[in-house]
Design a protein around this motif. Structure first.
Motif, PDB file in Angstrom:
ATOM      1  N   LEU A 143       0.891  -1.260  -0.004  1.00 46.77           N
ATOM      2  CA  LEU A 143       0.062   0.130  -0.119  1.00 46.77           C
ATOM      3  C   LEU A 143       0.793   1.460   0.027  1.00 46.77           C
ATOM      4  CD1 LEU A 143      -2.749  -1.053   2.469  1.00 46.77           C
ATOM      5  CD2 LEU A 143      -3.027  -0.849   0.065  1.00 46.77           C
ATOM      6  N   PHE A 144       2.166   1.257   0.690  1.00 54.39           N
ATOM      7  CA  PHE A 144       2.976   2.279   0.816  1.00 54.39           C
ATOM      8  C   PHE A 144       3.536   2.531  -0.675  1.00 54.39           C
ATOM      9  CE2 PHE A 144       7.168   3.972   1.613  1.00 54.39           C
ATOM     10  CZ  PHE A 144       7.023   5.395   2.156  1.00 54.39           C
ATOM     11  N   HIS A 145       3.868   1.391  -1.041  1.00 55.54           N
ATOM     12  CA  HIS A 145       4.619   1.804  -2.524  1.00 55.54           C
ATOM     13  C   HIS A 145       3.527   2.011  -3.525  1.00 55.54           C
ATOM     14  CE1 HIS A 145       8.556   0.435  -1.331  1.00 55.54           C
ATOM     15  NE2 HIS A 145       8.028  -0.578  -0.747  1.00 55.54           N
ATOM     16  N   LEU A 146       2.263   1.560  -3.529  1.00 58.30           N
ATOM     17  CA  LEU A 146       1.362   2.062  -4.380  1.00 58.30           C
ATOM     18  C   LEU A 146       1.031   3.475  -4.105  1.00 58.30           C
ATOM     19  CD1 LEU A 146      -0.830   1.328  -6.551  1.00 58.30           C
ATOM     20  CD2 LEU A 146      -2.378   0.955  -4.487  1.00 58.30           C
ATOM     21  N   ASN A 147       1.103   4.026  -2.983  1.00 59.71           N
ATOM     22  CA  ASN A 147       0.706   5.320  -2.744  1.00 59.71           C
ATOM     23  C   ASN A 147       1.893   6.171  -3.222  1.00 59.71           C
ATOM     24  OD1 ASN A 147      -0.066   7.852  -1.616  1.00 59.71           O
ATOM     25  ND2 ASN A 147       0.836   7.463   0.346  1.00 59.71           N
ATOM     26  N   LEU A 148       3.119   5.833  -3.208  1.00 63.11           N
ATOM     27  CA  LEU A 148       4.428   6.495  -3.903  1.00 63.11           C
ATOM     28  C   LEU A 148       4.383   6.586  -5.448  1.00 63.11           C
ATOM     29  CD1 LEU A 148       7.313   5.551  -1.670  1.00 63.11           C
ATOM     30  CD2 LEU A 148       6.398   7.620  -1.893  1.00 63.11           C
ATOM     31  N   THR A 149       3.992   5.158  -5.926  1.00 63.46           N
ATOM     32  CA  THR A 149       3.873   5.260  -7.532  1.00 63.46           C
ATOM     33  C   THR A 149       2.621   6.174  -7.939  1.00 63.46           C
ATOM     34  OG1 THR A 149       4.629   2.941  -7.237  1.00 63.46           O
ATOM     35  CG2 THR A 149       3.635   3.604  -9.200  1.00 63.46           C
ATOM     36  N   LEU A 150       1.570   6.147  -7.406  1.00 58.66           N
ATOM     37  CA  LEU A 150       0.276   7.100  -7.724  1.00 58.66           C
ATOM     38  C   LEU A 150       0.746   8.610  -7.491  1.00 58.66           C
ATOM     39  CD1 LEU A 150      -2.467   4.828  -6.788  1.00 58.66           C
ATOM     40  CD2 LEU A 150      -1.753   4.926  -9.027  1.00 58.66           C
ATOM     41  N   ASN A 151       1.458   9.103  -6.599  1.00 65.54           N
ATOM     42  CA  ASN A 151       1.646  10.334  -6.112  1.00 65.54           C
ATOM     43  C   ASN A 151       2.790  10.983  -6.982  1.00 65.54           C
ATOM     44  OD1 ASN A 151      -0.564  10.714  -4.703  1.00 65.54           O
ATOM     45  ND2 ASN A 151       0.542  10.157  -2.841  1.00 65.54           N
ATOM     46  N   SER A 152       3.778  10.175  -7.264  1.00 64.11           N
ATOM     47  CA  SER A 152       4.949  10.486  -7.886  1.00 64.11           C
ATOM     48  C   SER A 152       4.701  11.242  -9.164  1.00 64.11           C
ATOM     49  CB  SER A 152       5.765   9.131  -8.277  1.00 64.11           C
ATOM     50  OG  SER A 152       7.067   9.526  -8.991  1.00 64.11           O
ATOM     51  N   PRO A 153       4.039  10.860 -10.278  1.00 60.10           N
ATOM     52  CA  PRO A 153       3.692  11.554 -11.485  1.00 60.10           C
ATOM     53  C   PRO A 153       3.241  13.180 -11.129  1.00 60.10           C
ATOM     54  CG  PRO A 153       2.860   9.385 -11.970  1.00 60.10           C
ATOM     55  CD  PRO A 153       3.234   9.528 -10.341  1.00 60.10           C
ATOM     56  N   LEU A 154       2.372  13.136 -10.128  1.00 56.98           N
ATOM     57  CA  LEU A 154       1.668  14.515  -9.791  1.00 56.98           C
ATOM     58  C   LEU A 154       2.610  15.291  -9.315  1.00 56.98           C
ATOM     59  CD1 LEU A 154      -1.144  15.839  -9.427  1.00 56.98           C
ATOM     60  CD2 LEU A 154      -1.284  14.846  -7.506  1.00 56.98           C
ATOM     61  N   LYS A 155       3.613  14.802  -8.358  1.00 55.15           N
ATOM     62  CA  LYS A 155       4.615  15.685  -7.636  1.00 55.15           C
ATOM     63  C   LYS A 155       5.596  16.076  -8.865  1.00 55.15           C
ATOM     64  CE  LYS A 155       4.612  13.670  -3.000  1.00 55.15           C
ATOM     65  NZ  LYS A 155       5.235  12.569  -2.093  1.00 55.15           N
ATOM     66  N   ASN A 156       5.884  15.128  -9.619  1.00 52.71           N
ATOM     67  CA  ASN A 156       7.027  15.673 -10.983  1.00 52.71           C
ATOM     68  C   ASN A 156       6.154  16.471 -11.745  1.00 52.71           C
ATOM     69  OD1 ASN A 156       8.621  13.781 -10.028  1.00 52.71           O
ATOM     70  ND2 ASN A 156       8.144  12.252 -11.626  1.00 52.71           N
ATOM     71  N   LEU A 157       4.915  16.615 -11.999  1.00 47.12           N
ATOM     72  CA  LEU A 157       4.204  17.598 -12.826  1.00 47.12           C
ATOM     73  C   LEU A 157       4.199  19.041 -12.163  1.00 47.12           C
ATOM     74  CD1 LEU A 157       2.471  18.244 -15.287  1.00 47.12           C
ATOM     75  CD2 LEU A 157       0.341  17.765 -13.763  1.00 47.12           C
ATOM     76  N   ILE A 158       3.974  18.926 -10.934  1.00 44.22           N
ATOM     77  CA  ILE A 158       4.131  20.309 -10.045  1.00 44.22           C
ATOM     78  C   ILE A 158       5.395  20.948 -10.019  1.00 44.22           C
ATOM     79  CG2 ILE A 158       3.766  21.334  -7.807  1.00 44.22           C
ATOM     80  CD1 ILE A 158       1.412  19.180  -7.095  1.00 44.22           C
ATOM     81  N   LEU A 159       6.245  19.921 -10.004  1.00 39.09           N
ATOM     82  CA  LEU A 159       7.856  20.715 -10.154  1.00 39.09           C
ATOM     83  C   LEU A 159       8.105  21.180 -11.517  1.00 39.09           C
ATOM     84  CD1 LEU A 159       9.913  17.742  -8.218  1.00 39.09           C
ATOM     85  CD2 LEU A 159       9.522  20.034  -7.220  1.00 39.09           C
ATOM     86  N   VAL A 160       7.732  20.396 -12.398  1.00 40.23           N
ATOM     87  CA  VAL A 160       7.709  21.009 -13.909  1.00 40.23           C
ATOM     88  C   VAL A 160       7.073  22.145 -13.879  1.00 40.23           C
ATOM     89  CG1 VAL A 160       7.620  20.602 -16.194  1.00 40.23           C
ATOM     90  CG2 VAL A 160       8.491  18.715 -14.889  1.00 40.23           C
ATOM     91  N   LEU A 161       5.852  22.257 -13.545  1.00 38.77           N
ATOM     92  CA  LEU A 161       5.205  23.410 -13.577  1.00 38.77           C
ATOM     93  C   LEU A 161       5.936  24.641 -12.971  1.00 38.77           C
ATOM     94  CD1 LEU A 161       1.447  22.328 -13.674  1.00 38.77           C
ATOM     95  CD2 LEU A 161       2.887  22.947 -15.583  1.00 38.77           C
ATOM     96  N   SER A 162       6.194  24.329 -11.862  1.00 39.93           N
ATOM     97  CA  SER A 162       6.867  25.425 -11.149  1.00 39.93           C
ATOM     98  C   SER A 162       8.308  25.983 -11.606  1.00 39.93           C
ATOM     99  CB  SER A 162       7.170  25.070  -9.431  1.00 39.93           C
ATOM    100  OG  SER A 162       7.928  23.877  -9.464  1.00 39.93           O
ATOM    101  N   ALA A 163       9.280  24.782 -12.077  1.00 38.17           N
ATOM    102  CA  ALA A 163      10.108  25.399 -12.914  1.00 38.17           C
ATOM    103  C   ALA A 163       9.957  26.058 -14.173  1.00 38.17           C
ATOM    104  CB  ALA A 163      10.893  24.054 -13.259  1.00 38.17           C
ATOM    105  N   ILE A 164       8.738  25.984 -14.775  1.00 46.38           N
ATOM    106  CA  ILE A 164       8.357  26.452 -15.958  1.00 46.38           C
ATOM    107  C   ILE A 164       8.181  28.152 -15.671  1.00 46.38           C
ATOM    108  CG2 ILE A 164       7.028  26.882 -17.707  1.00 46.38           C
ATOM    109  CD1 ILE A 164       6.776  23.787 -18.017  1.00 46.38           C
ATOM    110  N   LYS A 165       7.146  28.295 -14.411  1.00 45.37           N
ATOM    111  CA  LYS A 165       6.854  29.585 -14.042  1.00 45.37           C
ATOM    112  C   LYS A 165       7.830  30.313 -13.667  1.00 45.37           C
ATOM    113  CE  LYS A 165       3.721  31.245 -10.542  1.00 45.37           C
ATOM    114  NZ  LYS A 165       2.812  30.929  -9.508  1.00 45.37           N
ATOM    115  N   LYS A 166       8.949  30.041 -13.195  1.00 47.03           N
ATOM    116  CA  LYS A 166      10.127  30.671 -12.804  1.00 47.03           C
ATOM    117  C   LYS A 166      11.098  31.318 -14.015  1.00 47.03           C
ATOM    118  CE  LYS A 166      10.796  28.706  -8.261  1.00 47.03           C
ATOM    119  NZ  LYS A 166      11.783  27.895  -7.483  1.00 47.03           N
TER     120      LYS A 166
END
Length: 166
Positions: A143-166
């Motif tokens: 369950l912990f690994h599933l949670n990490l796997t499902l949240n990972s793309p969302l976190k990466n998208l937020i990081l990319v968008l924040s990098a583009i914004k700067k």
């Protein structure tokens, strides 16, 4: 020994055979009084009891006793366990860690006669609490690994968008 005292011991043994969840038999040869007393104290702390009884009284109290006269040629004692966790059997490991040599002759658990190796295997089993903790961690891990796997793309998208914004 007086007849009344023997009868009391036989009655006590009958009760222990009925109420205990298991018992182990160990040899008294090469076991000092000090080591036997250590074993008694530790067994008492772990829902158990060490009892030295004459063989004839054991056979009188339980005619279906699993061990024959041939198997019990040396003086022996019972290690009674009165709980389902067999905590009293863990005392055998504590004795072994103290470098006290103890010879297990056999035992009885779940309506089955145990060999000395079976008794040592039961003594080495983890406690119920340890087994439950291991089970929960194993169930929780996917369950912990599933949670990490499902949240990972969302976190990466937020990081990319924040990098583009700067």
């Amino acid at each position: 020994m007086r007849k009344e005292k023997k009868q009391k011991i036989i009655t006590d043994l009958k009760q222990k055979f009925e109420t205990s969840s298991a018992y182990a038999l160990f040899s008294l040869l090469n076991l000092s009084a000090e080591n036997l007393e250590f074993l008694r104290r530790e067994a008492k702390k772990n829902s158990g009891l060490v009892q030295v009884v004459k063989k004839t009284l054991v056979y009188k109290s339980n005619p279906e006793f699993s061990f024959s006269d041939e198997e019990l040629k040396e003086p022996f004692a019972f290690l009674w366990s009165f709980d389902e966790d067999l905590k009293a059997f863990k005392v055998l490991n504590q004795v072994k860690k103290q470098e006290i040599e103890i010879k297990v002759l056999g035992g009885y658990f779940a309506k089955r006669k145990l060999t000395p190796n079976d008794v040592w295997e039961l003594a080495n089993l983890p406690s119920k609490e340890e087994l439950l903790a291991k089970l929960l961690s194993r169930l929780n891990s996917p369950l912990f690994h599933l949670n990490l796997t499902l949240n990972s793309p969302l976190k990466n998208l937020i990081l990319v968008l924040s990098a583009i914004k700067k």
